[in-house]
Write a protein that holds these residues in place. Sequence first.
Motif, PDB file in Angstrom:
ATOM      1  N   LYS A   1       0.865  -0.660   0.222  1.00  0.00           N
ATOM      2  CA  LYS A   1      -0.593   0.471   0.184  1.00  0.00           C
ATOM      3  C   LYS A   1       0.973   1.662  -0.181  1.00  0.00           C
TER       4      LYS A   1
ATOM      5  N   GLY B   1      -6.607  -4.235   0.790  1.00  0.00           N
ATOM      6  CA  GLY B   1      -8.971  -4.455   1.492  1.00  0.00           C
ATOM      7  C   GLY B   1      -8.417  -4.050   2.536  1.00  0.00           C
ATOM      8  N   ALA B   2      -9.362  -3.687   3.512  1.00  0.00           N
ATOM      9  CA  ALA B   2      -9.564  -3.594   4.942  1.00  0.00           C
ATOM     10  C   ALA B   2      -8.881  -5.428   5.492  1.00  0.00           C
ATOM     11  N   ASN B   3      -7.612  -5.216   5.958  1.00  0.00           N
ATOM     12  CA  ASN B   3      -6.778  -6.379   6.349  1.00  0.00           C
ATOM     13  C   ASN B   3      -5.731  -6.487   7.374  1.00  0.00           C
ATOM     14  N   LEU B   4      -5.781  -6.013   8.650  1.00  0.00           N
ATOM     15  CA  LEU B   4      -5.472  -5.824   9.970  1.00  0.00           C
ATOM     16  C   LEU B   4      -4.635  -6.907   9.941  1.00  0.00           C
TER      17      LEU B   4
ATOM     18  N   LYS C   1      -5.527   5.716   1.626  1.00  0.00           N
ATOM     19  CA  LYS C   1      -5.911   5.250   2.865  1.00  0.00           C
ATOM     20  C   LYS C   1      -5.740   5.414   4.148  1.00  0.00           C
ATOM     21  N   ASN C   2      -4.148   5.487   3.620  1.00  0.00           N
ATOM     22  CA  ASN C   2      -2.995   5.315   5.278  1.00  0.00           C
ATOM     23  C   ASN C   2      -3.085   7.071   5.613  1.00  0.00           C
TER      24      ASN C   2
ATOM     25  N   ASP D   1     -11.537  -0.847   4.042  1.00  0.00           N
ATOM     26  CA  ASP D   1     -10.907  -0.182   4.345  1.00  0.00           C
ATOM     27  C   ASP D   1     -10.070   1.149   5.082  1.00  0.00           C
TER      28      ASP D   1
ATOM     29  N   THR E   1     -11.249   0.564   9.211  1.00  0.00           N
ATOM     30  CA  THR E   1     -10.471  -0.952   9.503  1.00  0.00           C
ATOM     31  C   THR E   1      -9.241   0.339  10.208  1.00  0.00           C
ATOM     32  N   SER E   2      -8.747   0.928   9.180  1.00  0.00           N
ATOM     33  CA  SER E   2      -7.414   1.373   9.482  1.00  0.00           C
ATOM     34  C   SER E   2      -7.435   2.441  10.638  1.00  0.00           C
TER      35      SER E   2
ATOM     36  N   GLY F   1      -5.457   1.177  12.459  1.00  0.00           N
ATOM     37  CA  GLY F   1      -4.294   0.403  12.555  1.00  0.00           C
ATOM     38  C   GLY F   1      -2.816   1.778  12.994  1.00  0.00           C
ATOM     39  N   ARG F   2      -1.989   1.171  11.897  1.00  0.00           N
ATOM     40  CA  ARG F   2      -0.553   1.572  12.714  1.00  0.00           C
ATOM     41  C   ARG F   2      -0.586   3.082  13.106  1.00  0.00           C
ATOM     42  N   ASN F   3      -1.224   3.599  11.348  1.00  0.00           N
ATOM     43  CA  ASN F   3      -0.794   4.645  10.868  1.00  0.00           C
ATOM     44  C   ASN F   3      -1.535   5.586  12.363  1.00  0.00           C
TER      45      ASN F   3
HETATM   46  P1  13P Z   1      -1.848   0.533   9.194  1.00  0.00           P
HETATM   47  O1  13P Z   1      -0.561   0.062   7.934  1.00  0.00           O
HETATM   48  O2  13P Z   1      -2.232   1.630   9.065  1.00  0.00           O
HETATM   49  O3  13P Z   1      -1.296  -0.978  10.228  1.00  0.00           O
HETATM   50  O4  13P Z   1      -2.844  -0.731   8.200  1.00  0.00           O
HETATM   51  C1  13P Z   1      -2.817  -1.836   8.070  1.00  0.00           C
HETATM   52  C2  13P Z   1      -4.100  -1.850   6.569  1.00  0.00           C
HETATM   53  O5  13P Z   1      -3.335  -1.579   5.819  1.00  0.00           O
HETATM   54  C3  13P Z   1      -5.445  -2.241   7.062  1.00  0.00           C
HETATM   55  O6  13P Z   1      -5.842  -2.767   6.083  1.00  0.00           O
END
Ligand code: 13P
Length: 355
Positions: free
Chosen positions: A121, A150-153, A210-211, A266, A269-270, A274-276
């Motif tokens: 991504k 995708g929405a995939n943590l 999306k990030n 996504d 979920t992000s 998510g990490r961002n």
């Molecule tokens: P992060 O990199 O912000 O953790 O997002 C993970 C992701 O792409 C979930 O779909």
Amino acid sequence: APRYRVSVIGSGNWGSAIAKIVGENTAGNPNEFDLNVRMWVFEEMVDGKKLTETINSKHENVKYLPGIRLPDNVVAVPDLIDCVSGSDILVFNVPHQFLPRICSQLKGKIPATVRAVSCIKGVELSADGITLIATYITEQLGIYCGALSGANLAPEVAQEKFSETTIAYKIPNPADTISQKTIKALFHRPYFHVNVINDLAGVSLAGALKNIVALASGFVDGMDWGDNAKSAIIRRGLLEMTQFSREFFPESESSTFTEESCGIADVITSCAGGRNHKLGVAMIKTKKPVFELEELLLKGQKAQGVTTAQEVHAFLLKRGKTADFPLFTAVNDIIFNGLDSSALPRILEQVEIQV
Ligand code: 13P
Ligand code: NAD
């Protein structure tokens, strides 16, 4: 019928989770795929031992995906060329800033019949503009490349909790035996539902952009502004993502953003887990420099939104389009130019009034 050999290039949080999925599917489809999946690992010492050796003896990526057993047929390989030699399908899964070096090492060494899927991504920024990661791989290596997003943590997927994903893959040559069905068979699991579509630009840009939105959602959570503010960021973020894609990649389809896992799902979920998002919260709460926080919080994992915000901003500046993308622009300015995140409502309001 041929049995395709598959290599995964990358072994971070998502790289390892995807290698697990691919390993399960090659084991489950012996007529279609060679059992062993080679996974390239950027070698490093972890607890005094080489990470590849630990992965191959313990079947666990103890640094980037701890607590998850990897299938025995996933084999960690430290040498990139060894890892890809003889492979029919390459799965790219590294933080996007490391891709140019990997491609320069692979250049000229990959047969044109090889096919690829990028799970990365991000975007590739050059003097000419922005290139999709999959297109960059095609340009550098001379092979067709699709995109999975995708929405995939990764930790949830690795624990086999249900999620969906989107793959953009179009057969580049009618004579190809690697079909959309082959690609689906490689990734689809009972807990990981794959939808294959044609929109490479939409899937790629949704995952990258999306990030930036996830960082902004972290900023509003860092200010404790609540769920309404976060939903407003999600709405405006999705609008800018769609508008960016329509304007600069007119071949993309807006339905990819509204209907597919790689779009709206996504973003949601992000912006939640998510990490961002986590990094965005910490930036506001601690005021520490972003790369110091990334190291501290993510322990070697990478938040792709920081570099993507910078790359997208550089591109928009060059095109004279920053005013049309106030949220993307504000995220860059909050990270790199000391803009106070409390200015977000005022910045977003100005644009709404102009419309
Ligand atoms: P992060 O990199 O912000 O953790 O997002 C993970 C992701 O792409 C979930 O779909
Ligand atoms: P990560 O964030 O866990 O990054 C760590 C990886 O980078 C490790 O494998 C490490 O060895 C490698 N690395 C460090 N320095 C390197 C160098 N100089 N050269 C090459 N590799 C180096 O990685 P990830 O989570 O697997 O992310 C890969 C891609 O997948 C990213 O584009 C990310 O946005 C995307 N993605 C991640 C998730 C997730 O939840 N983690 C989910 C979906 C998509």
